[in-house]
Design a protein around this motif. Sequence first.
Motif, PDB file in Angstrom:
ATOM      1  N   MET A   1       0.845  -1.186   0.000  1.00 17.08           N
ATOM      2  CA  MET A   1       0.000   0.000   0.000  1.00 17.08           C
ATOM      3  C   MET A   1       0.889   1.248   0.000  1.00 17.08           C
ATOM      4  O   MET A   1       1.839   1.345   0.758  1.00 17.08           O
ATOM      5  CB  MET A   1      -0.892  -0.002   1.246  1.00 17.08           C
ATOM      6  CG  MET A   1      -1.702   1.274   1.384  1.00 17.08           C
ATOM      7  SD  MET A   1      -2.916   1.215   2.721  1.00 17.08           S
ATOM      8  CE  MET A   1      -1.958   1.871   4.076  1.00 17.08           C
ATOM      9  N   GLU A   2       0.535   2.173  -0.857  1.00 15.24           N
ATOM     10  CA  GLU A   2       1.277   3.425  -0.917  1.00 15.24           C
ATOM     11  C   GLU A   2       0.590   4.426   0.022  1.00 15.24           C
ATOM     12  O   GLU A   2      -0.559   4.780  -0.176  1.00 15.24           O
ATOM     13  CB  GLU A   2       1.294   3.951  -2.346  1.00 15.24           C
ATOM     14  CG  GLU A   2       2.236   5.097  -2.540  1.00 15.24           C
ATOM     15  CD  GLU A   2       2.341   5.531  -3.995  1.00 15.24           C
ATOM     16  OE1 GLU A   2       3.163   6.402  -4.268  1.00 15.24           O
ATOM     17  OE2 GLU A   2       1.598   5.010  -4.838  1.00 15.24           O
ATOM     18  N   HIS A   3       1.288   4.831   1.058  1.00  9.04           N
ATOM     19  CA  HIS A   3       0.720   5.734   2.061  1.00  9.04           C
ATOM     20  C   HIS A   3       0.556   7.151   1.519  1.00  9.04           C
ATOM     21  O   HIS A   3      -0.370   7.859   1.881  1.00  9.04           O
ATOM     22  CB  HIS A   3       1.593   5.768   3.319  1.00  9.04           C
ATOM     23  CG  HIS A   3       1.756   4.425   3.942  1.00  9.04           C
ATOM     24  ND1 HIS A   3       0.805   3.875   4.767  1.00  9.04           N
ATOM     25  CD2 HIS A   3       2.747   3.506   3.848  1.00  9.04           C
ATOM     26  CE1 HIS A   3       1.205   2.678   5.170  1.00  9.04           C
ATOM     27  NE2 HIS A   3       2.383   2.440   4.631  1.00  9.04           N
ATOM     28  N   ILE A   4       1.503   7.560   0.677  1.00  7.12           N
ATOM     29  CA  ILE A   4       1.528   8.913   0.111  1.00  7.12           C
ATOM     30  C   ILE A   4       1.903   8.794  -1.359  1.00  7.12           C
ATOM     31  O   ILE A   4       2.759   7.983  -1.719  1.00  7.12           O
ATOM     32  CB  ILE A   4       2.592   9.798   0.819  1.00  7.12           C
ATOM     33  CG1 ILE A   4       2.343   9.872   2.319  1.00  7.12           C
ATOM     34  CG2 ILE A   4       2.635  11.195   0.224  1.00  7.12           C
ATOM     35  CD1 ILE A   4       3.460  10.554   3.086  1.00  7.12           C
ATOM     36  N   ASP A   5       1.304   9.614  -2.189  1.00 10.60           N
ATOM     37  CA  ASP A   5       1.718   9.699  -3.584  1.00 10.60           C
ATOM     38  C   ASP A   5       2.991  10.556  -3.605  1.00 10.60           C
ATOM     39  O   ASP A   5       2.931  11.781  -3.677  1.00 10.60           O
ATOM     40  CB  ASP A   5       0.607  10.317  -4.436  1.00 10.60           C
ATOM     41  CG  ASP A   5       0.966  10.384  -5.909  1.00 10.60           C
ATOM     42  OD1 ASP A   5       2.175  10.327  -6.249  1.00 10.60           O
ATOM     43  OD2 ASP A   5       0.036  10.521  -6.723  1.00 10.60           O
ATOM     44  N   THR A  67      -3.846   9.645   0.222  1.00  9.66           N
ATOM     45  CA  THR A  67      -5.155   9.064  -0.072  1.00  9.66           C
ATOM     46  C   THR A  67      -5.625   8.017   0.943  1.00  9.66           C
ATOM     47  O   THR A  67      -6.783   8.070   1.360  1.00  9.66           O
ATOM     48  CB  THR A  67      -5.164   8.489  -1.505  1.00  9.66           C
ATOM     49  OG1 THR A  67      -4.729   9.514  -2.400  1.00  9.66           O
ATOM     50  CG2 THR A  67      -6.548   8.037  -1.915  1.00  9.66           C
ATOM     51  N   PRO A  68      -4.809   7.061   1.369  1.00  9.82           N
ATOM     52  CA  PRO A  68      -5.321   6.065   2.326  1.00  9.82           C
ATOM     53  C   PRO A  68      -5.836   6.697   3.626  1.00  9.82           C
ATOM     54  O   PRO A  68      -6.894   6.297   4.123  1.00  9.82           O
ATOM     55  CB  PRO A  68      -4.120   5.152   2.589  1.00  9.82           C
ATOM     56  CG  PRO A  68      -3.277   5.293   1.366  1.00  9.82           C
ATOM     57  CD  PRO A  68      -3.444   6.734   0.942  1.00  9.82           C
ATOM     58  N   GLY A  94      -6.971   2.654  13.841  1.00 12.08           N
ATOM     59  CA  GLY A  94      -6.294   2.431  12.562  1.00 12.08           C
ATOM     60  C   GLY A  94      -5.818   3.728  11.939  1.00 12.08           C
ATOM     61  O   GLY A  94      -4.724   3.801  11.377  1.00 12.08           O
ATOM     62  N   LEU A  95      -6.634   4.761  12.058  1.00  7.15           N
ATOM     63  CA  LEU A  95      -6.290   6.078  11.533  1.00  7.15           C
ATOM     64  C   LEU A  95      -5.057   6.624  12.251  1.00  7.15           C
ATOM     65  O   LEU A  95      -4.146   7.161  11.624  1.00  7.15           O
ATOM     66  CB  LEU A  95      -7.483   7.021  11.705  1.00  7.15           C
ATOM     67  CG  LEU A  95      -7.305   8.429  11.174  1.00  7.15           C
ATOM     68  CD1 LEU A  95      -8.411   8.741  10.157  1.00  7.15           C
ATOM     69  CD2 LEU A  95      -7.396   9.433  12.291  1.00  7.15           C
ATOM     70  N   GLN A  96      -5.007   6.448  13.559  1.00  2.00           N
ATOM     71  CA  GLN A  96      -3.844   6.918  14.332  1.00  2.00           C
ATOM     72  C   GLN A  96      -2.578   6.187  13.900  1.00  2.00           C
ATOM     73  O   GLN A  96      -1.512   6.793  13.776  1.00  2.00           O
ATOM     74  CB  GLN A  96      -4.091   6.727  15.827  1.00  2.00           C
ATOM     75  CG  GLN A  96      -5.140   7.681  16.371  1.00  2.00           C
ATOM     76  CD  GLN A  96      -5.588   7.337  17.777  1.00  2.00           C
ATOM     77  OE1 GLN A  96      -5.601   6.175  18.168  1.00  2.00           O
ATOM     78  NE2 GLN A  96      -5.992   8.348  18.525  1.00  2.00           N
ATOM     79  N   GLN A  97      -2.698   4.893  13.650  1.00  4.30           N
ATOM     80  CA  GLN A  97      -1.542   4.104  13.225  1.00  4.30           C
ATOM     81  C   GLN A  97      -1.066   4.565  11.846  1.00  4.30           C
ATOM     82  O   GLN A  97       0.130   4.756  11.618  1.00  4.30           O
ATOM     83  CB  GLN A  97      -1.907   2.613  13.199  1.00  4.30           C
ATOM     84  CG  GLN A  97      -0.706   1.714  13.096  1.00  4.30           C
ATOM     85  CD  GLN A  97       0.275   1.921  14.242  1.00  4.30           C
ATOM     86  OE1 GLN A  97      -0.105   2.022  15.402  1.00  4.30           O
ATOM     87  NE2 GLN A  97       1.551   1.990  13.927  1.00  4.30           N
ATOM     88  N   GLU A  98      -2.007   4.772  10.935  1.00  2.00           N
ATOM     89  CA  GLU A  98      -1.660   5.241   9.588  1.00  2.00           C
ATOM     90  C   GLU A  98      -1.038   6.638   9.655  1.00  2.00           C
ATOM     91  O   GLU A  98      -0.082   6.932   8.946  1.00  2.00           O
ATOM     92  CB  GLU A  98      -2.905   5.240   8.695  1.00  2.00           C
ATOM     93  CG  GLU A  98      -2.663   5.710   7.282  1.00  2.00           C
ATOM     94  CD  GLU A  98      -1.774   4.805   6.447  1.00  2.00           C
ATOM     95  OE1 GLU A  98      -1.314   5.269   5.389  1.00  2.00           O
ATOM     96  OE2 GLU A  98      -1.510   3.646   6.839  1.00  2.00           O
ATOM     97  N   PHE A  99      -1.562   7.486  10.534  1.00  3.20           N
ATOM     98  CA  PHE A  99      -1.017   8.836  10.665  1.00  3.20           C
ATOM     99  C   PHE A  99       0.427   8.791  11.150  1.00  3.20           C
ATOM    100  O   PHE A  99       1.261   9.584  10.680  1.00  3.20           O
ATOM    101  CB  PHE A  99      -1.878   9.687  11.606  1.00  3.20           C
ATOM    102  CG  PHE A  99      -1.325  11.060  11.810  1.00  3.20           C
ATOM    103  CD1 PHE A  99      -1.348  11.992  10.784  1.00  3.20           C
ATOM    104  CD2 PHE A  99      -0.738  11.423  13.007  1.00  3.20           C
ATOM    105  CE1 PHE A  99      -0.810  13.259  10.949  1.00  3.20           C
ATOM    106  CE2 PHE A  99      -0.197  12.678  13.193  1.00  3.20           C
ATOM    107  CZ  PHE A  99      -0.231  13.600  12.153  1.00  3.20           C
TER     108      PHE A  99
END
Length: 112
Positions: A1-5, A67-68, A94-99
């Motif tokens: 998964m690409e976290h950032i373009d 985007t994710p 999950g949002l906190q982990q992705e952040f």
Amino acid sequence: MEHIDLAALQELQEVMEDEYNQLVETFIRDSEQRIAAMDKALLDQDAEQMRELAHSLKGSCLNMFITPLAQQAREIENLAREQQLEPVSSLIAGLQQEFKTVSRLLKETLTD
């Protein structure tokens, strides 16, 4: 998964030049505050506040080509709009982990 373009972010960095670092630092700080406020909105069972915060975070993420994280915020926004805060608790985790991941990746793009 690409976290950032990263390609789009690099173009933004070239356009912003010296102001890029400030943009990234502001995004990280504002997002931290929004996510903390989302925790409080969940605690307070304030669906409208949750919806507003998630909507704002989503927009900021899209502006930064993240985007994710924006999709996670959109999901929270939609649930809050429907007054469904029960499933939001696990989504915020999950949002906190992705952040955390996104913040680390963004900090790696900062120039000295």
